[in-house]
Design an enzyme around this catalytic site. Structure first.
Site, PDB file in Angstrom:
ATOM      1  N   VAL A 138       0.956  -1.200   0.052  1.00  0.00           N
ATOM      2  CA  VAL A 138      -0.116   0.009  -0.052  1.00  0.00           C
ATOM      3  C   VAL A 138       0.805   1.121   0.052  1.00  0.00           C
ATOM      4  O   VAL A 138       0.355   2.265   0.123  1.00  0.00           O
ATOM      5  CB  VAL A 138      -1.007   0.204   1.223  1.00  0.00           C
ATOM      6  CG1 VAL A 138      -2.023  -1.058   1.132  1.00  0.00           C
ATOM      7  CG2 VAL A 138      -0.291   0.046   2.504  1.00  0.00           C
ATOM      8  N   GLU A 139       2.260   1.208  -0.008  1.00  0.00           N
ATOM      9  CA  GLU A 139       2.910   2.249   0.157  1.00  0.00           C
ATOM     10  C   GLU A 139       3.882   2.657  -1.311  1.00  0.00           C
ATOM     11  O   GLU A 139       3.178   3.042  -2.234  1.00  0.00           O
ATOM     12  CB  GLU A 139       3.896   2.335   1.246  1.00  0.00           C
ATOM     13  CG  GLU A 139       3.113   2.591   2.532  1.00  0.00           C
ATOM     14  CD  GLU A 139       3.979   2.635   3.819  1.00  0.00           C
ATOM     15  OE1 GLU A 139       5.007   2.591   3.575  1.00  0.00           O
ATOM     16  OE2 GLU A 139       3.085   2.673   4.916  1.00  0.00           O
TER      17      GLU A 139
END
Ligand code: HEM
Ligand code: HEM
Length: 347
Positions: A138-139
């Site tokens: 998610v980063e």
């Protein structure tokens, strides 16, 4: 009777205010010096990572380079913007593919002084931490191999790694990537009026901030938020006395329980470091609280079992504002140019 009670309460309030206003700054400082430490005036030494000018310069480039992410969009600075308090001022961070992560982004300023990194302390230090976001789906959603291939495709980066790690036969590695970022982060220190006060300048804090400091110590905030970062040194249940509602403390994030797998660690988090807290709304690991006054009041009920008076909250906030420091001057780096072999951004 009710009127009498009200006037007694008013007198008590006045007495507290007058007592607080009369504080002797020297005595207050002495008390504070037992709990807090000022920031050093030089870059701190970091365990297992000799800090050099070359490493700092390389780490700075890496911190700002979006090509370290799979999409070529996200750099460390996207979520830890050095121009806005070292965080992203979002409820929870937005990363690869516009995904919303589960937690609020903490500031990178002064993070070098935290006992361990992340809200749950799962990374031992900044070099262990720096390997996380690059790989987090998610980063930055990248892989160590792809990061190294990207770096090796740019001769200027290869030169910079050689200069930063002169003894290494193969200096462009993911470990060295993390070491260089740690070196840069060690320079992100923000001396604040509170430091000047601790160092002997009575006038560095307003009268309100001094009263707030006294309250912060007397009420018990400093039993968890102490040391050089006014927090960041220990782990406590969020909701020690009264668990906040799921709107502030979402039930699915059990904090350190996921790190230690011990029932006692359910909803345990690192006592947040409070330097620059006035710049880093929204608050808590959930990022659900936008006002600092509200965050302080929640701490009163959740951690101390005390409903703090409005005036006390204002004074504590005045103290917390004295923790806003001078951000380091960081010149935006010019990054090495891509070559034909640089991996293309993935969607
Ligand atoms: C946590 C640095 C990239 C979002 C942290 C911390 C540091 C840091 C030092 C811990 C601070 C503390 O515990 O007080 C970095 C570096 C990055 C990077 C060096 C680049 C290599 C990103 C990106 C995002 C992000 C791109 C957003 C997409 C977060 C979040 C946390 C965090 C949400 C808290 C996570 C948790 O506690 O579980 N980062 N970061 N970071 N960072 Fe980053
Ligand atoms: C978080 C202030 C008392 C443990 C926070 C935050 C603030 C704050 C402003 C939010 C930090 C952020 O979002 O970056 C205060 C004040 C207190 C107090 C003013 C006294 C009135 C305490 C006490 C404890 C404690 C006594 C330990 C028993 C924590 C923890 C967090 C935190 C664990 C992180 C919560 C999370 O996971 O989101 N504090 N605090 N605090 N504080 Fe306190």
């Amino acid at each position: 009777m009710k009127k009498l009670m009200t006037s007694v309460a008013a007198c008590l309030l006045l007495a507290t205010t007058a007592y607080a206003a009369d504080l002797n700054p020297a005595e207050l400082r002495q008390q504070a010096q037992e709990l807090f430490k000022p920031l050093p005036s030089t870059v701190p030494a970091v365990k297992g990572n000799k800090i050099t000018a070359e490493k700092i310069a390389l780490g700075k480039a890496l911190f700002f380079d979006p090509r370290m992410s799979a999409s070529g969009v996200f750099s460390c600075n996207s979520c830890h913007n050095l121009a806005t308090g070292g965080d992203d001022n979002l409820e929870t961070s937005i990363g690869h593919g516009w995904q919303k992560g589960p937690r609020n982004s903490p500031t990178v300023f002064n993070a070098v002084f935290n006992i361990a990194q992340f809200w749950d302390g799962r990374a031992e230090d900044l070099k262990a931490q720096a390997k996380g976001p690059v790989q987090a789906g998610v980063e930055m959603a990248n892989t160590p191999g792809q990061v190294v291939a990207t770096l090796k495709s740019m001769p200027r980066y290869v030169e910079w790694f050689k200069a930063a790690f002169p003894g290494d036969a193969d200096p462009v590695t993911f470990d060295n990537f993390a070491m260089a970022i740690e070196a840069f982060e060690a320079t992100l220190i923000t001396p604040a009026p509170f430091d000047s006060f601790l160092n002997g300048d009575d006038d560095a804090l307003t009268a309100e901030a001094r009263q707030g400091l006294q309250l912060f110590m007397d009420k018990g905030c400093a039993s968890c938020h102490a040391g050089i970062n006014v927090g960041g040194e220990g782990y406590y249940p969020f909701g020690l006395i009264e668990k906040p509602g799921a709107d502030v403390l979402p039930e699915n994030d059990k904090g350190r329980f996921a790190v230690t797998n011990t029932a006692d660690d359910s909803y345990v988090f690192r006592a947040a470091p409070l330097r620059n807290i006035a710049l880093t709304a929204p608050y808590f690991h959930s990022g659900k609280v936008w006002g600092l006054k509200q965050a302080v009041a929640i701490m009163g009920t959740a951690q101390l079992g005390e409903k703090l008076e409005g005036n006390d909250v204002d004074l504590i906030v005045a103290f917390l504002e004295s923790l806003t420091g001078r951000a380091p001057d960081v010149t935006y780096p010019v990054l090495p140019a891509e070559t034909a072999t640089t991996p293309k951004p993935a969607s």
